[in-house]
Design a protein around this motif. Structure first.
Motif, PDB file in Angstrom:
ATOM      1  N   GLU A 124       0.831  -1.206   0.000  1.00 33.42           N
ATOM      2  CA  GLU A 124       0.000   0.000   0.000  1.00 33.42           C
ATOM      3  C   GLU A 124       0.869   1.260   0.000  1.00 33.42           C
ATOM      4  N   ASN A 125       1.980   1.224   0.751  1.00 36.36           N
ATOM      5  CA  ASN A 125       2.856   2.408   0.767  1.00 36.36           C
ATOM      6  C   ASN A 125       3.559   2.595  -0.579  1.00 36.36           C
ATOM      7  N   ASN A 126       3.843   1.528  -1.290  1.00 40.30           N
ATOM      8  CA  ASN A 126       4.396   1.652  -2.645  1.00 40.30           C
ATOM      9  C   ASN A 126       3.378   2.348  -3.545  1.00 40.30           C
TER      10      ASN A 126
ATOM     11  N   PHE B 276      -4.043  -9.077  -3.915  1.00 35.55           N
ATOM     12  CA  PHE B 276      -3.725 -10.358  -4.573  1.00 35.55           C
ATOM     13  C   PHE B 276      -3.249 -11.397  -3.561  1.00 35.55           C
ATOM     14  N   ASN B 277      -2.045 -11.186  -3.046  1.00 36.21           N
ATOM     15  CA  ASN B 277      -1.479 -12.142  -2.089  1.00 36.21           C
ATOM     16  C   ASN B 277      -1.369 -11.462  -0.729  1.00 36.21           C
ATOM     17  N   LYS B 278      -2.462 -11.493   0.025  1.00 37.85           N
ATOM     18  CA  LYS B 278      -2.466 -10.829   1.327  1.00 37.85           C
ATOM     19  C   LYS B 278      -2.307 -11.871   2.433  1.00 37.85           C
TER      20      LYS B 278
ATOM     21  N   ILE C  98      13.016 -17.270   9.624  1.00 42.69           N
ATOM     22  CA  ILE C  98      13.015 -18.161  10.790  1.00 42.69           C
ATOM     23  C   ILE C  98      13.045 -19.619  10.346  1.00 42.69           C
ATOM     24  N   ASN C  99      12.288 -19.914   9.280  1.00 45.88           N
ATOM     25  CA  ASN C  99      12.271 -21.299   8.800  1.00 45.88           C
ATOM     26  C   ASN C  99      13.625 -21.774   8.282  1.00 45.88           C
ATOM     27  N   ALA C 100      14.548 -20.846   8.078  1.00 49.01           N
ATOM     28  CA  ALA C 100      15.900 -21.235   7.663  1.00 49.01           C
ATOM     29  C   ALA C 100      16.824 -21.324   8.871  1.00 49.01           C
TER      30      ALA C 100
ATOM     31  N   ASP D 126       4.673 -15.053  12.836  1.00 43.13           N
ATOM     32  CA  ASP D 126       5.218 -14.841  11.495  1.00 43.13           C
ATOM     33  C   ASP D 126       4.087 -14.887  10.452  1.00 43.13           C
ATOM     34  N   THR D 127       4.408 -14.482   9.251  1.00 37.00           N
ATOM     35  CA  THR D 127       3.411 -14.428   8.172  1.00 37.00           C
ATOM     36  C   THR D 127       2.821 -15.803   7.838  1.00 37.00           C
ATOM     37  N   SER D 128       1.519 -15.812   7.571  1.00 38.03           N
ATOM     38  CA  SER D 128       0.870 -17.067   7.168  1.00 38.03           C
ATOM     39  C   SER D 128       1.495 -17.607   5.881  1.00 38.03           C
TER      40      SER D 128
ATOM     41  N   SER E 189       4.199 -22.872   4.076  1.00 35.73           N
ATOM     42  CA  SER E 189       4.772 -23.935   3.236  1.00 35.73           C
ATOM     43  C   SER E 189       6.285 -24.044   3.457  1.00 35.73           C
ATOM     44  N   PHE E 190       6.936 -22.893   3.701  1.00 29.59           N
ATOM     45  CA  PHE E 190       8.381 -22.901   3.956  1.00 29.59           C
ATOM     46  C   PHE E 190       8.671 -23.542   5.320  1.00 29.59           C
ATOM     47  N   TYR E 191       7.835 -23.229   6.314  1.00 28.12           N
ATOM     48  CA  TYR E 191       7.985 -23.814   7.652  1.00 28.12           C
ATOM     49  C   TYR E 191       7.814 -25.330   7.576  1.00 28.12           C
TER      50      TYR E 191
ATOM     51  N   ASP F  82       6.799   7.264   2.139  1.00 24.11           N
ATOM     52  CA  ASP F  82       8.159   7.038   2.659  1.00 24.11           C
ATOM     53  C   ASP F  82       8.239   5.841   3.604  1.00 24.11           C
ATOM     54  N   TRP F  83       7.129   5.121   3.789  1.00 21.64           N
ATOM     55  CA  TRP F  83       7.096   4.085   4.826  1.00 21.64           C
ATOM     56  C   TRP F  83       8.099   2.953   4.596  1.00 21.64           C
ATOM     57  N   GLU F  84       8.300   2.572   3.329  1.00 25.76           N
ATOM     58  CA  GLU F  84       9.218   1.448   3.085  1.00 25.76           C
ATOM     59  C   GLU F  84      10.601   1.766   3.653  1.00 25.76           C
TER      60      GLU F  84
HETATM   61  C1  FGO Z   1       7.255  -9.756   4.096  1.00 23.19           C
HETATM   62  C2  FGO Z   1       7.757  -7.557   3.937  1.00 23.19           C
HETATM   63  C3  FGO Z   1       7.504  -5.257   3.131  1.00 23.19           C
HETATM   64  C4  FGO Z   1       6.686  -4.164   3.435  1.00 23.19           C
HETATM   65  C5  FGO Z   1       6.134  -5.780   4.757  1.00 23.19           C
HETATM   66  C6  FGO Z   1       6.868  -2.965   2.674  1.00 23.19           C
HETATM   67  C7  FGO Z   1       8.577  -4.118   1.438  1.00 23.19           C
HETATM   68  C8  FGO Z   1       8.365  -7.974   5.245  1.00 23.19           C
HETATM   69  C9  FGO Z   1       8.072  -9.463   5.345  1.00 23.19           C
HETATM   70  C10 FGO Z   1       9.878  -7.827   5.204  1.00 23.19           C
HETATM   71  O1  FGO Z   1       4.098 -12.062   1.376  1.00 23.19           O
HETATM   72  P1  FGO Z   1       4.551 -12.155   2.783  1.00 23.19           P
HETATM   73  O2  FGO Z   1       3.567 -12.343   3.833  1.00 23.19           O
HETATM   74  O3  FGO Z   1       5.615 -13.338   2.920  1.00 23.19           O
HETATM   75  C11 FGO Z   1       6.659 -13.580   1.966  1.00 23.19           C
HETATM   76  C12 FGO Z   1       6.260 -14.783   1.129  1.00 23.19           C
HETATM   77  C13 FGO Z   1       6.717 -14.709  -0.302  1.00 23.19           C
HETATM   78  O4  FGO Z   1       8.113 -14.552  -0.420  1.00 23.19           O
HETATM   79  O5  FGO Z   1       6.827 -15.917   1.786  1.00 23.19           O
HETATM   80  C14 FGO Z   1       7.554 -15.495   2.944  1.00 23.19           C
HETATM   81  N1  FGO Z   1       8.726 -16.395   3.061  1.00 23.19           N
HETATM   82  C15 FGO Z   1       9.550 -16.569   1.973  1.00 23.19           C
HETATM   83  C16 FGO Z   1      10.624 -17.441   2.043  1.00 23.19           C
HETATM   84  C17 FGO Z   1      10.863 -18.134   3.250  1.00 23.19           C
HETATM   85  O6  FGO Z   1      11.822 -18.906   3.383  1.00 23.19           O
HETATM   86  N2  FGO Z   1      10.017 -17.925   4.304  1.00 23.19           N
HETATM   87  C18 FGO Z   1       8.967 -17.060   4.242  1.00 23.19           C
HETATM   88  O7  FGO Z   1       8.238 -16.889   5.222  1.00 23.19           O
HETATM   89  C19 FGO Z   1       7.899 -14.042   2.656  1.00 23.19           C
HETATM   90  O8  FGO Z   1       8.192 -13.297   3.822  1.00 23.19           O
HETATM   91  O9  FGO Z   1       5.404 -10.845   3.088  1.00 23.19           O
HETATM   92  C20 FGO Z   1       6.095 -10.698   4.315  1.00 23.19           C
HETATM   93  C21 FGO Z   1       9.413 -10.158   5.342  1.00 23.19           C
HETATM   94  C22 FGO Z   1      10.428  -9.174   4.772  1.00 23.19           C
HETATM   95  O10 FGO Z   1      10.402  -9.261   3.366  1.00 23.19           O
HETATM   96  O11 FGO Z   1      11.705  -9.376   5.322  1.00 23.19           O
HETATM   97  O12 FGO Z   1       6.727  -8.500   3.730  1.00 23.19           O
HETATM   98  N3  FGO Z   1       7.141  -6.238   3.973  1.00 23.19           N
HETATM   99  N4  FGO Z   1       5.852  -4.510   4.447  1.00 23.19           N
HETATM  100  N5  FGO Z   1       8.441  -5.252   2.152  1.00 23.19           N
HETATM  101  N6  FGO Z   1       9.474  -4.064   0.472  1.00 23.19           N
HETATM  102  N7  FGO Z   1       7.809  -2.997   1.692  1.00 23.19           N
HETATM  103  O13 FGO Z   1       6.202  -1.969   2.871  1.00 23.19           O
END
Ligand code: FGO
Length: 401
Positions: A83-85, A127-129, A228-230, A242-244, A248-250, A358-360
């Motif tokens: 959203e900030n993008n 799309f992917n929330k 974390i899963n790594a 952590d994110t839902s 699959s990675f967990y 500017d949030w990112e």
């Molecule tokens: C990630 C990032 C932002 C902003 C939040 C923003 C930018 C956070 C957080 C920083 O789609 P989500 O839920 O999860 C991602 C998905 C696809 O890659 O799978 C997650 N993943 C991938 C590989 C893996 O080994 N484990 C795993 O959990 C991945 O996180 O988005 C969550 C993580 C972060 O990227 O470090 O959204 N985030 N707000 N990034 N650029 N800008 O405003």
């Protein structure tokens, strides 16, 4: 059997119109699920037109490349955007409103639609929330006869108990803005106060102190590099918030029985508030009109109940279409994988970070930095957040870039 990437390549070789979709998926289930749905879409297009997904690194690499594309003039027709993008792209009037593309968001979760609405216009489709959830190690909880905690105080008590038994911290967390936001929101904090960004409120200090205390008391382990899963191998793991989309990675990395549950709340009346992450799809104004037409058809396809059901069960993203819940794909999957139901339920207790252009930069380079400094003991939470507040104010006032 051909990989979806290769199928798309051959689909696009013969197409007269190729609509590019720049994305920030680095691999695993999300990337494959996106490619699979593109293959399906392209099959409905009689070979004349196609969508081509292009991986641009992680989410931040993606927005960096979009900004570079603005400068060079070579923008794709579609991209993922937080959203900030979107707020940033709107500052250069770069986005096409969905109404101009004939896209109706009826049936899409209003929580997500609201987040892509700027000045009463909808500028993208969710799309992917994702939503944050509690992940836990069922084996380790069993060993200590511990129940899955539903409140913050039970969570801390259980993490302490298991950490003492294991002689190592068992709550794994990334010292970043995402993890912090869960604690901050659940303790009652908000980033915007009367329209002003406040990073150093008493609630923010309280949330950061909780994490710092956790490290000092030996029940919280900061994970400073990689997901974390790594990092399951670095010590005994019991919990993470952590994110839902990590599910699959967990699952793939866990050598233990992985459980998921709603986030611990302030009381046991309701779960804690999870941060909504993941992205929306936007369409750039400067793109070719024929490509925009393909993009419009693709976005309609993407938000349909069936596509969101299939994409959701493959990735543990929350289906953005409320109609997906009744799809047999979802109802059948939930029976075998109650974890997916957890994400859907948790999405009712959800908050967003501010949609400031500017949030990112703030979330990574200013607030994220402050969180790391405090957690690593280089500054007190109050001092780190005060410094972050000053840096954010300077940035927002145009004094720094
Ligand atoms: C990630 C990032 C932002 C902003 C939040 C923003 C930018 C956070 C957080 C920083 O789609 P989500 O839920 O999860 C991602 C998905 C696809 O890659 O799978 C997650 N993943 C991938 C590989 C893996 O080994 N484990 C795993 O959990 C991945 O996180 O988005 C969550 C993580 C972060 O990227 O470090 O959204 N985030 N707000 N990034 N650029 N800008 O405003």
């Amino acid at each position: 059997q051909q990989r979806p990437e290769e199928i798309i390549k051959s689909q696009c070789e013969k197409a007269g119109v190729v609509a590019e979709l720049w994305h920030g998926f680095t691999g695993g289930a999300p990337k494959t699920a996106l490619e699979n749905l593109v293959v399906e879409f392209n099959r409905t297009q009689n070979g004349q037109v196609c969508v081509r997904p292009i991986a641009q690194g992680n989410y931040r690499d993606l927005s960096t490349k979009i900004k570079a594309a603005f400068a060079s003039g070579k923008v794709p027709v579609m991209a993922q955007a937080f959203e900030n993008n979107m707020a940033l792209y709107l500052e250069s009037d770069a986005l096409t409103p969905m109404s101009a593309l004939g896209i109706d968001l009826k049936g899409v979760n209003p929580l997500f639609v609201n987040a892509v609405t700027f000045n009463k216009q909808i500028y993208g489709v969710p799309f992917n929330k994702s939503i944050q959830i509690l992940y836990y190690n069922r084996d380790l909880l069993k060993k200590y006869n511990a129940k899955v905690p539903t409140t913050i105080s039970a969570f801390i008590a259980t993490a302490k108990q298991i950490s003492q038994g294991e002689k190592a911290p068992v709550y794994f967390f990334q010292p970043d803005t995402s993890t912090f936001s869960y604690w901050f929101f659940t303790l009652g904090g908000s980033y915007l106060q009367n329209g002003k960004l406040v990073l150093n409120s008493p609630k923010a200090v309280e949330a950061l102190e909780l994490l710092v205390q956790g490290v000092k008391e030996g029940w919280a382990r900061p994970i400073t590099s990689g997901f974390i899963n790594a990092n399951f191998g670095v010590g005994p793991y019991a919990f993470s918030t952590d994110t839902s989309a990590g599910y699959s990675f967990y699952l793939q990395a866990a050598k233990f029985d992985l459980g998921v549950a709603p986030l611990p709340g302030r009381t046991d009346k309701q779960p804690g508030f999870g941060l909504v992450q993941g992205t929306n799809l936007v369409v750039f104004k400067r793109a070719d009109e024929k490509e925009k037409k393909v993009a419009a058809d693709f976005l309609k396809f993407v938000i349909s109940p069936r596509v969101q059901a299939v994409f959701g069960v493959a990735t543990n993203y929350v289906p953005v279409n409320l109609g997906s819940g009744a799809d047999p794909v979802v109802t059948r999957y939930i029976k075998q994988n109650p974890g997916f139901g957890v994400a859907i339920t948790q999405a009712r207790y959800a908050k967003f970070e501010p949609a400031l252009s500017d949030w990112e930069q703030i979330r990574f380079d200013i607030l994220g930095q402050a969180i790391k400094e405090a957690v690593l003991g280089q500054a007190t939470p109050k001092a780190a957040l005060d410094k972050a507040q000053k840096a954010a104010e300077d940035l927002l006032a145009g004094r720094t870039r």
